[in-house]
Design an enzyme around this catalytic site. Structure first.
Site, mmCIF file in Angstrom:
data_model
loop_
_atom_site.group_PDB
_atom_site.id
_atom_site.type_symbol
_atom_site.label_atom_id
_atom_site.label_comp_id
_atom_site.label_asym_id
_atom_site.label_seq_id
_atom_site.Cartn_x
_atom_site.Cartn_y
_atom_site.Cartn_z
ATOM 1 N N ARG A 215 9.217 -37.495 -22.575
ATOM 2 C CA ARG A 215 9.026 -39.031 -21.759
ATOM 3 C C ARG A 215 9.851 -39.929 -22.773
ATOM 4 O O ARG A 215 9.788 -40.010 -23.853
ATOM 5 C CB ARG A 215 7.902 -39.318 -21.586
ATOM 6 C CG ARG A 215 7.826 -40.387 -20.654
ATOM 7 C CD ARG A 215 6.100 -40.907 -20.014
ATOM 8 N NE ARG A 215 6.239 -42.024 -19.577
ATOM 9 C CZ ARG A 215 5.172 -42.983 -19.455
ATOM 10 N NH1 ARG A 215 4.010 -42.407 -20.176
ATOM 11 N NH2 ARG A 215 5.226 -43.989 -18.780
ATOM 12 N N HIS A 216 10.588 -40.807 -21.798
ATOM 13 C CA HIS A 216 11.360 -41.812 -22.662
ATOM 14 C C HIS A 216 10.121 -42.790 -23.440
ATOM 15 O O HIS A 216 9.140 -42.559 -23.149
ATOM 16 C CB HIS A 216 12.188 -42.925 -21.419
ATOM 17 C CG HIS A 216 11.124 -43.266 -20.522
ATOM 18 N ND1 HIS A 216 10.369 -44.576 -20.786
ATOM 19 C CD2 HIS A 216 10.608 -42.881 -19.327
ATOM 20 C CE1 HIS A 216 9.502 -44.900 -19.905
ATOM 21 N NE2 HIS A 216 9.828 -43.993 -18.906
ATOM 22 N N ASN A 222 6.660 -50.756 -19.074
ATOM 23 C CA ASN A 222 5.488 -49.930 -19.614
ATOM 24 C C ASN A 222 4.464 -51.140 -20.137
ATOM 25 O O ASN A 222 3.304 -50.950 -19.855
ATOM 26 C CB ASN A 222 5.785 -49.200 -20.567
ATOM 27 C CG ASN A 222 6.490 -47.811 -20.009
ATOM 28 O OD1 ASN A 222 7.129 -47.016 -20.583
ATOM 29 N ND2 ASN A 222 6.353 -47.596 -18.874
ATOM 30 N N ARG A 263 16.082 -46.322 -19.558
ATOM 31 C CA ARG A 263 15.239 -46.068 -20.739
ATOM 32 C C ARG A 263 15.233 -44.636 -21.172
ATOM 33 O O ARG A 263 14.977 -44.332 -21.958
ATOM 34 C CB ARG A 263 13.746 -46.065 -19.948
ATOM 35 C CG ARG A 263 13.588 -45.895 -18.610
ATOM 36 C CD ARG A 263 12.374 -46.418 -18.143
ATOM 37 N NE ARG A 263 11.749 -45.921 -16.965
ATOM 38 C CZ ARG A 263 11.982 -46.457 -15.600
ATOM 39 N NH1 ARG A 263 13.146 -47.291 -15.393
ATOM 40 N NH2 ARG A 263 11.451 -45.587 -14.373
ATOM 41 N N GLU A 288 12.870 -41.703 -11.691
ATOM 42 C CA GLU A 288 11.409 -41.667 -11.519
ATOM 43 C C GLU A 288 11.293 -41.794 -10.091
ATOM 44 O O GLU A 288 12.003 -42.280 -9.385
ATOM 45 C CB GLU A 288 10.888 -42.663 -12.620
ATOM 46 C CG GLU A 288 9.417 -42.954 -12.607
ATOM 47 C CD GLU A 288 8.696 -41.865 -12.748
ATOM 48 O OE1 GLU A 288 9.173 -40.906 -12.406
ATOM 49 O OE2 GLU A 288 7.771 -41.914 -13.576
ATOM 50 N N HIS A 357 10.599 -39.177 -17.028
ATOM 51 C CA HIS A 357 9.655 -40.030 -17.011
ATOM 52 C C HIS A 357 8.303 -39.535 -16.594
ATOM 53 O O HIS A 357 8.326 -38.272 -16.487
ATOM 54 C CB HIS A 357 10.044 -40.931 -15.573
ATOM 55 C CG HIS A 357 11.429 -41.352 -15.544
ATOM 56 N ND1 HIS A 357 11.631 -42.711 -15.789
ATOM 57 C CD2 HIS A 357 12.846 -41.073 -15.390
ATOM 58 C CE1 HIS A 357 12.977 -42.912 -16.051
ATOM 59 N NE2 HIS A 357 13.865 -41.898 -15.703
HETATM 60 O O1 F6P Z 1 4.549 -46.602 -15.462
HETATM 61 C C1 F6P Z 1 5.581 -46.006 -15.500
HETATM 62 C C2 F6P Z 1 5.906 -44.793 -14.536
HETATM 63 O O2 F6P Z 1 6.821 -43.958 -14.734
HETATM 64 C C3 F6P Z 1 6.254 -45.511 -13.201
HETATM 65 O O3 F6P Z 1 7.601 -45.920 -13.056
HETATM 66 C C4 F6P Z 1 5.865 -44.513 -12.073
HETATM 67 O O4 F6P Z 1 5.765 -45.142 -10.626
HETATM 68 C C5 F6P Z 1 4.459 -44.111 -12.605
HETATM 69 O O5 F6P Z 1 4.725 -44.116 -13.860
HETATM 70 C C6 F6P Z 1 4.326 -42.748 -12.302
HETATM 71 O O6 F6P Z 1 2.952 -42.447 -12.483
HETATM 72 P P1 F6P Z 1 1.808 -42.498 -11.552
HETATM 73 O O7 F6P Z 1 1.777 -41.457 -10.282
HETATM 74 O O8 F6P Z 1 0.346 -42.126 -12.073
HETATM 75 O O9 F6P Z 1 1.502 -43.888 -10.857
#
Ligand code: F6P
Length: 413
Positions: A215-216, A222, A263, A288, A357
């Site tokens: 993962r980046h 973040n 990223r 992502e 991601h």
């Molecule tokens: O927070 C980082 C991220 O990569 C967001 O861009 C993305 O929406 C999310 O994580 C995905 O994780 P989850 O499905 O648990 O919200």
């Protein structure tokens, strides 16, 4: 005693023949079969130190010198393959374009009494093919040309092969394989062929030498708990990228696949810089999850300003689709397509790295593990560890490795 088998690869350049040949060879070898691959291109490059044979004109069907040299190389490999079979070898794989009937007939005549199987590789995916052409044009044999000239020369070479391509029709045992989709499109087997069930299996099964799923590093978003966007790495994120580069310093990574977002590219760059050489291929399929109207918001803001989103997503995270955006379920097709590109573009026997991601990596991981769909959006995807995956018929490894520690020991082929 089991009959010996001669596998003859057929297909235009860049259609995944060598990757398929290596996958077959390596897996049969792991099964204990005495198998060897004879690759005409490799032999040509080995014999030609002046790089004369990489010019497109060498492949022109009306160039008698080029034609004779290519036939000579083919004969040399046939002789080597005959010797290998005489000395106890059980399967040989003749890896070359073998596009003319004449060439295929001379191969058949060289192995009387032995079982012959033609595997023709096709790739109908334009994008994957284009990316593969670009990758191949970047290889050592074109290093004396600019990238544009290299691609032009390679395309011309392929056009020459296309102009003499004769379809497989009279050959007895033949399989037409889509090397992008790893599936069998047509099959015509008219006798009992040794190892045949196994070969079908290998063609359609995913084999992973070493896949490093990273993962980046930490981004500004973040840190603020914001989702989506295209923010840069923080200092901590850059330190993580450098630590990854140090960690993978002694592990050969020829290609790093990323998404289109900064990223992942910023994480991959220091790793690529420590490899010699290493290209970064950005695949939009690994972008992502798009959170639609929630892009750029924190989870807290979503809970406050869009409680209906938080409420609906909570109990049904896998199937929930963000308004004007995506959901895990709707990402399935594109992520799987990205993975197919990775396996098509990466030589079978090389390590693979994907820098992705959180959500995308969960999807990638779940395509190797059998996980219930409701568990997938909760797979642990930290930024100070990566997943290491190895799959072959005799081994399955899924492990999480902290990258400040030493790389997985003994686990790598
Ligand atoms: O927070 C980082 C991220 O990569 C967001 O861009 C993305 O929406 C999310 O994580 C995905 O994780 P989850 O499905 O648990 O919200």
């Amino acid at each position: 005693m089991k009959r010996k088998l001669v596998i003859v690869m057929v297909g235009l350049p860049a259609r995944g023949k060598s990757t398929m040949a290596r996958k077959l060879g390596r897996t049969l070898e792991l099964d204990g079969v005495k198998v060897r691959i004879f690759n005409n291109g490799e032999l040509r490059r080995k014999l030609d130190t002046s790089e004369n044979t990489s010019s497109s004109e060498f492949f022109s069907p009306v160039n008698p010198t080029g034609k004779e040299l290519r036939e000579q190389i083919s004969r040399m490999n046939i002789e080597q393959a005959q010797a290998f079979l005489r000395e106890g070898g059980e399967v040989v794989i003749l890896d070359a374009s073998n596009v003319t009937r004449e060439r295929r007939q001379s191969i058949a005549a060289a192995f009387p009494g032995m079982a012959l199987c033609y595997i023709e590789c096709l790739n109908t995916d334009e994008e994957a093919l284009e990316a593969n052409l670009e990758r191949k044009a970047g290889l050592k044999e074109f290093r004396h040309l600019t990238p544009e000239k290299a691609l032009e020369s390679f395309l011309k070479r392929i056009a020459y092969y296309e102009s003499i391509y004769e379809p497989l029709d009279t050959e007895p045992n033949r399989i037409l394989v889509d090397s992008f989709d790893s599936c069998i499109l047509q099959e015509r087997i008219t006798e009992v062929l040794p190892y045949y069930d196994r070969i079908r299996d290998i063609i359609t099964t995913r084999v992973v030498r070493n896949l490093f799923l990273v993962r980046h590093g930490e981004t500004h978003y973040n840190r603020e708990d914001r989702i989506g966007g295209d923010s840069d790495l923080t200092d901590k994120g850059r330190d993580q990228a450098n630590a990854l580069a140090e960690h993978f310093n002694t592990i050969r990574i020829p290609i790093i696949f990323t998404s289109n977002y900064k990223r992942t590219l910023q994480t991959a760059t220091p790793i690529a810089e420590r490899q010699d050489p290493c290209s970064i291929i950005a695949l939009p399929e690994f972008n992502e999850i798009h959170a639609g109207i929630c892009e750029g918001m924190t989870y807290e803001e979503i809970r406050k300003k869009m409680p209906h989103v938080a409420k609906a997503r909570g109990p049904n995270k896998y199937r929930y689709v963000y308004p004007e955006g995506e959901g895990y379920k709707t990402m399935e097709d594109r992520v799987h397509r990205g993975l197919k590109k990775v396996f098509f573009l990466n030589n079978y026997d090389e390590n693979i790295m994907i820098v992705g991601h959180r959500a995308v990596n969960r999807m990638i991981l779940s395509s190797f593990l059998s996980r219930q769909e409701e568990e997938i959006p909760y797979i642990y995807m930290p930024q100070d560890r990566y997943y290491h995956i190895q799959i072959d018929p005799h081994k399955r490894i899924f492990e999480m490795v902290a990258y400040k520690s030493t790389p997985p020991a003994g686990g790598l082929w």
